[in-house]
Design a protein around this motif. Structure first.
Motif, PDB file in Angstrom:
ATOM      1  N   ALA A 218       9.929 -27.265  -8.871  1.00 45.08           N
ATOM      2  CA  ALA A 218      10.311 -28.258  -9.875  1.00 45.08           C
ATOM      3  C   ALA A 218      10.804 -27.589 -11.152  1.00 45.08           C
ATOM      4  N   MET A 219      10.151 -26.498 -11.568  1.00 44.89           N
ATOM      5  CA  MET A 219      10.585 -25.815 -12.790  1.00 44.89           C
ATOM      6  C   MET A 219      11.962 -25.176 -12.600  1.00 44.89           C
ATOM      7  N   TYR A 220      12.201 -24.571 -11.451  1.00 44.57           N
ATOM      8  CA  TYR A 220      13.542 -24.044 -11.181  1.00 44.57           C
ATOM      9  C   TYR A 220      14.581 -25.153 -11.305  1.00 44.57           C
ATOM     10  N   SER A 221      14.310 -26.276 -10.676  1.00 46.75           N
ATOM     11  CA  SER A 221      15.257 -27.386 -10.665  1.00 46.75           C
ATOM     12  C   SER A 221      15.562 -27.858 -12.084  1.00 46.75           C
ATOM     13  N   LEU A 222      14.535 -28.017 -12.892  1.00 46.10           N
ATOM     14  CA  LEU A 222      14.722 -28.489 -14.260  1.00 46.10           C
ATOM     15  C   LEU A 222      15.396 -27.451 -15.146  1.00 46.10           C
ATOM     16  N   ALA A 223      15.239 -26.169 -14.795  1.00 44.44           N
ATOM     17  CA  ALA A 223      15.850 -25.110 -15.602  1.00 44.44           C
ATOM     18  C   ALA A 223      17.374 -25.147 -15.547  1.00 44.44           C
ATOM     19  N   PHE A 224      17.937 -25.856 -14.573  1.00 48.59           N
ATOM     20  CA  PHE A 224      19.394 -26.017 -14.529  1.00 48.59           C
ATOM     21  C   PHE A 224      19.899 -26.951 -15.620  1.00 48.59           C
ATOM     22  N   VAL A 225      19.047 -27.854 -16.089  1.00 50.56           N
ATOM     23  CA  VAL A 225      19.533 -28.928 -16.966  1.00 50.56           C
ATOM     24  C   VAL A 225      18.818 -28.976 -18.311  1.00 50.56           C
ATOM     25  N   SER A 226      17.970 -28.011 -18.603  1.00 51.72           N
ATOM     26  CA  SER A 226      17.321 -27.950 -19.915  1.00 51.72           C
ATOM     27  C   SER A 226      17.216 -26.498 -20.351  1.00 51.72           C
ATOM     28  N   ASN A 227      17.444 -26.269 -21.629  1.00 52.17           N
ATOM     29  CA  ASN A 227      17.301 -24.933 -22.209  1.00 52.17           C
ATOM     30  C   ASN A 227      15.962 -24.744 -22.917  1.00 52.17           C
ATOM     31  N   ASP A 228      15.047 -25.684 -22.767  1.00 49.42           N
ATOM     32  CA  ASP A 228      13.778 -25.667 -23.489  1.00 49.42           C
ATOM     33  C   ASP A 228      12.651 -25.313 -22.521  1.00 49.42           C
ATOM     34  N   THR A 338      17.424 -18.691 -14.269  1.00 49.55           N
ATOM     35  CA  THR A 338      18.177 -19.915 -13.976  1.00 49.55           C
ATOM     36  C   THR A 338      18.562 -20.622 -15.266  1.00 49.55           C
ATOM     37  N   MET A 339      17.625 -20.700 -16.189  1.00 46.30           N
ATOM     38  CA  MET A 339      17.878 -21.378 -17.463  1.00 46.30           C
ATOM     39  C   MET A 339      18.962 -20.652 -18.261  1.00 46.30           C
ATOM     40  N   LEU A 340      18.854 -19.341 -18.376  1.00 42.46           N
ATOM     41  CA  LEU A 340      19.810 -18.563 -19.162  1.00 42.46           C
ATOM     42  C   LEU A 340      21.136 -18.403 -18.444  1.00 42.46           C
TER      43      LEU A 340
END
Length: 543
Positions: A218-228, A338-340
């Motif tokens: 879930a965290m990987y998935s959300l890291a695509f769409v949030s920088n926080d 993923t986020m960066l």
């Protein structure tokens, strides 16, 4: 009762770590129709290049974290790694490690087993395809993975193969370190990531062990769409039932970070004080070693929260927290990568990476460059299957609000009460040796369950073992004179039974355990090592 739970679960979340942070801007893209319940746009649009960059960052981040933490893995158990302890990092280190220490990258080649099945059999491949590929792979496995493999090879199917009654390691970290693929296939869609990983995670885990993979995916998935980072950590936890001990552990870490926002070591101490006790895995019972999913996930979150988007701080903290200190920075590094995005991972951490990106991971036919492309292909397919759109150079993602999965809780009512050294070889009634010999072992204990640890192993030839021997010991197991199973004990390391025999949920009271080796062979001693006993009440030290 259902009505009460609808009120209680969000209330527990609020009590655990306060109100959610204010909605943050998405990583990239633009809203289409209002906001989703996540506080993010209902849809996010990014270019294919941006999506590829994030997928590359996720896979590369895993390699970086695994390589960095590799020398410290399980060398700091029950203690943090203080600042004076150096951890090497230099140009060429990644390639050197990938060539000379291939077993370190189980975080990667385990993921790639499932990625390969999706590639060859399609996104709708049944779990049996994944289970068979996993069970018959050439790599060595440990803990929940090896028990799951043994169960599959001996005719048991998922999810029974990962259920705690059939797998004493069901709460271990295994699926947590392998679930990265699910989030990287489902950008911005945490519920889809969970759905992809659910049947696979139950090959080897259940309960908290499964929740570790749910949360990481879930965290990987959300890291695509949030920088926080704070948002991703909190929002991802919504996928876990609030009644579970996994949720409670991670909620505590978030709460302690709020209380001590500049002191990760204080939060580490609080984690150790409350969550360090091991219940399931016998290797960690009455020992500082702890491969339980929730405490190692706590160290992932520790690195993410106190790193605050800084790659170096995230790597250092998630590694210096100890225990499974290659897997934890691998997960943290992959989520932050993923986020960066790949391009924004600092050059210091990518030094030497390019020369390793064409090396196939051991036991696979895939390199990092291969999986970058395959991962992009799968992500685009998943986007289109779940309300998104791929048009020209743009990808529009239908962002999902995480929903809590079903409640599973392992080892309820079971508490370790005794760890009894045995050290007996079952080699036949007339064989001499350094340990007590014979073909039977009998023990009495008081409690509601037990694990008997040990293995069949060929005699050493000098310093060498025949790890793929064809010998299989057959062990009859009796509890209170009632036969409960005939256990197969392969001497082969890849086919071995990780624990000799176990049984939970016995009636409280005194019991007699008797095991008899039916086919002793002096060249293949069956060593009984330790008897672990479980009671229905914890034993608390009295001061």
């Amino acid at each position: 009762m259902k009505t009460l739970n609808y009120v209680l679960v969000p209330l527990l979340a609020l009590m655990a770590f306060g109100p959610a942070p204010k909605p943050k801007k998405p990583a990239t893209g633009m809203p289409a129709t209002g906001l989703s319940a996540t506080g993010l746009p209902a849809t996010v649009t990014m270019t294919k290049a941006a999506l590829q960059d994030k997928i590359k960052g996720g896979w590369a981040g895993q390699v970086i974290g695994c390589t960095f933490g590799g020398p410290t893995e399980f060398k700091f158990n029950g203690t943090m790694m203080n600042d004076y302890q150096p951890i090497p990092w230099y140009d060429g280190y990644i390639k050197k490690t990938m060539v000379e220490n291939v077993g370190l990258y189980d975080d990667l080649y385990m993921d790639l087993t499932f990625v390969d099945v999706f590639e060859k059999k399609g996104l709708d491949a049944p779990v049996s395809e994944h289970a068979n590929a996993f069970a018959n792979a050439g790599y060595m496995l440990w803990h929940a993975n090896q028990v799951g493999r043994y169960n599959i090879l001996n005719g048991m199917k998922a999810p029974e193969s990962g259920h705690w009654l059939n797998n004493p390691h069901a709460d271990d970290i295994d699926f947590q370190i392998e679930a990265d693929f699910s989030g990287l296939m489902a950008p911005g869609m945490p519920n889809t990531a969970v759905q992809i990983g659910d049947p696979i995670g139950h090959i080897m885990n259940s309960g908290d062990g499964w929740y570790g993979g749910v949360y990481v995916g879930a965290m990987y998935s959300l890291a695509f769409v949030s920088n926080d980072v704070n948002y991703v950590v909190r929002e991802g936890l919504k996928a876990i039932p609030a009644q579970s001990t996994f949720y409670q552990c991670i909620a505590d870490v978030i709460k302690w970070h709020d209380l001590y926002p500049t002191d990760w070591k204080r939060t580490w101490l609080e984690i150790q004080r409350k969550w360090a006790d091991e219940v399931g895995c016998p290797d960690g019972v009455f020992a500082p070693y702890n491969i339980d999913a929730k405490i190692n996930s706590a160290y992932i979150v520790l690195g993410l929260l106190y790193g605050q988007g800084d790659y170096t701080k995230t790597m250092q903290i998630s590694t210096r927290a100890g225990q499974d200190s290659d897997c934890n920075p691998s997960s943290a590094g992959g989520i932050l990568g993923t986020m960066l995005g790949y391009d924004k991972i600092p050059a210091y951490w990518k030094q030497g990476l390019a020369e390793a990106e064409d090396i196939d991971f051991k036991y696979t036919t895939m390199s990092l460059n291969d999986v970058y492309g395959i991962g992009m292909k799968h992500a685009l397919q998943v986007v289109e299957r779940n309300g998104g759109k791929v048009s020209g150079n743009n990808v529009t993602i239908a962002v999902q609000t995480p929903k809590a999965v079903r409640l599973e809780q392992n080892f309820t009512g079971h508490y370790p009460t005794e760890k009894r050294a045995v050290n007996k070889d079952l080699v036949g009634p007339h064989q001499a040796g350094p340990h007590p010999a014979g073909d039977e072992y009998t023990a009495t204990f008081e409690g509601i369950g037990f694990i008997l640890s040990g293995e069949a192993r060929p005699k050493a030839q000098g310093n060498q073992y025949d790890y793929e021997s064809n010998y299989t010991g057959q062990l009859e197991v009796y509890v209170d004179d009632k036969k409960i199973e005939t256990a197969n004990l392969p001497a082969s390391f890849t086919r071995r039974r990780y624990d000799m025999t176990w049984k939970y949920q016995l009636a409280p009271g005194k019991h007699t355990l008797r095991v008899k080796l039916l086919n002793p062979d002096p060249d293949y001693p069956v060593r009984i090592r330790t008897l672990f006993v479980f009671g229905d009440k914890p034993i608390l030290a009295k001061y």
